[in-house]
Design a protein around this motif. Sequence first.
Motif, mmCIF file in Angstrom:
data_model
loop_
_atom_site.group_PDB
_atom_site.id
_atom_site.type_symbol
_atom_site.label_atom_id
_atom_site.label_comp_id
_atom_site.label_asym_id
_atom_site.label_seq_id
_atom_site.Cartn_x
_atom_site.Cartn_y
_atom_site.Cartn_z
ATOM 1 N N ILE A 34 0.863 -1.171 0.000
ATOM 2 C CA ILE A 34 0.000 0.000 0.000
ATOM 3 C C ILE A 34 0.901 1.223 0.000
ATOM 4 C CG2 ILE A 34 -1.741 1.301 1.278
ATOM 5 C CD1 ILE A 34 -2.552 -1.408 2.566
ATOM 6 N N VAL A 35 0.693 2.118 -0.958
ATOM 7 C CA VAL A 35 1.497 3.323 -1.064
ATOM 8 C C VAL A 35 0.565 4.530 -1.041
ATOM 9 C CG1 VAL A 35 3.121 4.610 -2.494
ATOM 10 C CG2 VAL A 35 3.232 2.119 -2.432
ATOM 11 N N ASN A 36 0.855 5.471 -0.173
ATOM 12 C CA ASN A 36 0.082 6.709 -0.102
ATOM 13 C C ASN A 36 0.948 7.849 -0.623
ATOM 14 O OD1 ASN A 36 -1.640 8.814 0.548
ATOM 15 N ND2 ASN A 36 -0.969 8.885 2.661
ATOM 16 N N HIS A 37 0.497 8.506 -1.670
ATOM 17 C CA HIS A 37 1.233 9.627 -2.253
ATOM 18 C C HIS A 37 0.564 10.952 -1.908
ATOM 19 C CE1 HIS A 37 4.039 7.233 -4.589
ATOM 20 N NE2 HIS A 37 3.028 6.454 -4.920
ATOM 21 N N GLY A 38 -0.223 10.968 -0.864
ATOM 22 C CA GLY A 38 -0.939 12.188 -0.509
ATOM 23 C C GLY A 38 -1.194 12.263 0.978
ATOM 24 N N LEU A 39 -2.243 12.927 1.337
ATOM 25 C CA LEU A 39 -2.619 13.122 2.732
ATOM 26 C C LEU A 39 -3.995 12.530 2.961
ATOM 27 C CD1 LEU A 39 -2.063 14.473 5.501
ATOM 28 C CD2 LEU A 39 -3.168 16.520 4.585
ATOM 29 N N ILE A 40 -4.096 11.667 3.945
ATOM 30 C CA ILE A 40 -5.379 11.081 4.328
ATOM 31 C C ILE A 40 -5.672 11.535 5.746
ATOM 32 C CG2 ILE A 40 -6.672 8.961 4.726
ATOM 33 C CD1 ILE A 40 -4.790 7.589 2.723
ATOM 34 N N GLN A 41 -6.788 12.196 5.935
ATOM 35 C CA GLN A 41 -7.167 12.692 7.255
ATOM 36 C C GLN A 41 -8.530 12.132 7.632
ATOM 37 O OE1 GLN A 41 -6.875 16.955 6.373
ATOM 38 N NE2 GLN A 41 -5.244 17.048 7.893
ATOM 39 N N ALA A 42 -8.618 11.597 8.840
ATOM 40 C CA ALA A 42 -9.899 11.109 9.349
ATOM 41 C C ALA A 42 -10.586 12.228 10.124
ATOM 42 C CB ALA A 42 -9.689 9.908 10.262
ATOM 43 N N ALA A 43 -11.902 12.278 10.018
ATOM 44 C CA ALA A 43 -12.673 13.244 10.782
ATOM 45 C C ALA A 43 -12.530 12.946 12.266
ATOM 46 C CB ALA A 43 -14.145 13.175 10.364
ATOM 47 N N SER A 44 -12.858 13.890 13.088
ATOM 48 C CA SER A 44 -12.791 13.709 14.536
ATOM 49 C C SER A 44 -13.551 12.448 14.949
ATOM 50 C CB SER A 44 -13.390 14.933 15.231
ATOM 51 O OG SER A 44 -13.352 14.762 16.630
ATOM 52 N N GLY A 45 -12.877 11.554 15.650
ATOM 53 C CA GLY A 45 -13.498 10.300 16.078
ATOM 54 C C GLY A 45 -13.357 9.183 15.057
ATOM 55 N N GLY A 46 -12.842 9.474 13.852
ATOM 56 C CA GLY A 46 -12.672 8.459 12.812
ATOM 57 C C GLY A 46 -11.282 7.857 12.866
ATOM 58 N N CYS A 47 -10.999 6.934 11.940
ATOM 59 C CA CYS A 47 -9.668 6.341 11.891
ATOM 60 C C CYS A 47 -9.332 5.907 10.472
ATOM 61 C CB CYS A 47 -9.554 5.157 12.844
ATOM 62 S SG CYS A 47 -10.482 3.713 12.322
ATOM 63 N N CYS A 48 -8.051 5.786 10.208
ATOM 64 C CA CYS A 48 -7.540 5.267 8.937
ATOM 65 C C CYS A 48 -6.640 4.090 9.276
ATOM 66 C CB CYS A 48 -6.747 6.328 8.189
ATOM 67 S SG CYS A 48 -7.720 7.752 7.696
ATOM 68 N N SER A 49 -6.815 2.970 8.576
ATOM 69 C CA SER A 49 -6.040 1.754 8.853
ATOM 70 C C SER A 49 -5.471 1.205 7.569
ATOM 71 C CB SER A 49 -6.925 0.678 9.491
ATOM 72 O OG SER A 49 -7.506 1.141 10.660
ATOM 73 N N ARG A 50 -4.294 0.580 7.667
ATOM 74 C CA ARG A 50 -3.689 -0.147 6.546
ATOM 75 C C ARG A 50 -3.428 -1.562 7.028
ATOM 76 N NH1 ARG A 50 1.496 2.991 5.168
ATOM 77 N NH2 ARG A 50 1.627 2.904 7.407
ATOM 78 N N TRP A 51 -3.896 -2.545 6.280
ATOM 79 C CA TRP A 51 -3.696 -3.951 6.643
ATOM 80 C C TRP A 51 -2.990 -4.651 5.502
ATOM 81 C CZ3 TRP A 51 -8.889 -6.137 8.890
ATOM 82 C CH2 TRP A 51 -9.314 -5.318 9.938
ATOM 83 N N SER A 52 -2.044 -5.519 5.841
ATOM 84 C CA SER A 52 -1.401 -6.352 4.825
ATOM 85 C C SER A 52 -1.047 -7.704 5.429
ATOM 86 C CB SER A 52 -0.161 -5.663 4.269
ATOM 87 O OG SER A 52 0.859 -5.655 5.223
ATOM 88 N N ALA A 53 -0.702 -8.648 4.567
ATOM 89 C CA ALA A 53 -0.352 -9.981 5.038
ATOM 90 C C ALA A 53 1.028 -9.982 5.700
ATOM 91 C CB ALA A 53 -0.377 -10.966 3.884
ATOM 92 N N ALA A 54 1.883 -9.064 5.303
ATOM 93 C CA ALA A 54 3.233 -9.001 5.882
ATOM 94 C C ALA A 54 3.191 -8.409 7.273
ATOM 95 C CB ALA A 54 4.135 -8.157 4.985
ATOM 96 N N ALA A 55 4.053 -8.935 8.149
ATOM 97 C CA ALA A 55 4.090 -8.421 9.530
ATOM 98 C C ALA A 55 4.972 -7.199 9.619
ATOM 99 C CB ALA A 55 4.590 -9.498 10.465
#
Length: 55
Positions: A34-55
């Motif tokens: 997963i590659v992010n080339h920008g800005l991701i912002q969650a609203a107040s009380g929200g969240c952003c998650s990244r999941w992958s098979a690799a530890a």
Amino acid sequence: MNVGGLMASTLDLTPKDFLAGNYSLNAVGAGAGIVNHGLIQAASGGCCSRWSAAA
């Protein structure tokens, strides 16, 4: 991107499972990333998650 919640994943979820409400993610196939080339912002009380098979 401004969101209330976001999950990005390299794990697999088939359309059939999604439509059936089965949200179990599976680690199958070749490795990916997963590659992010920008800005991701969650609203107040929200969240952003990244999941992958690799530890």
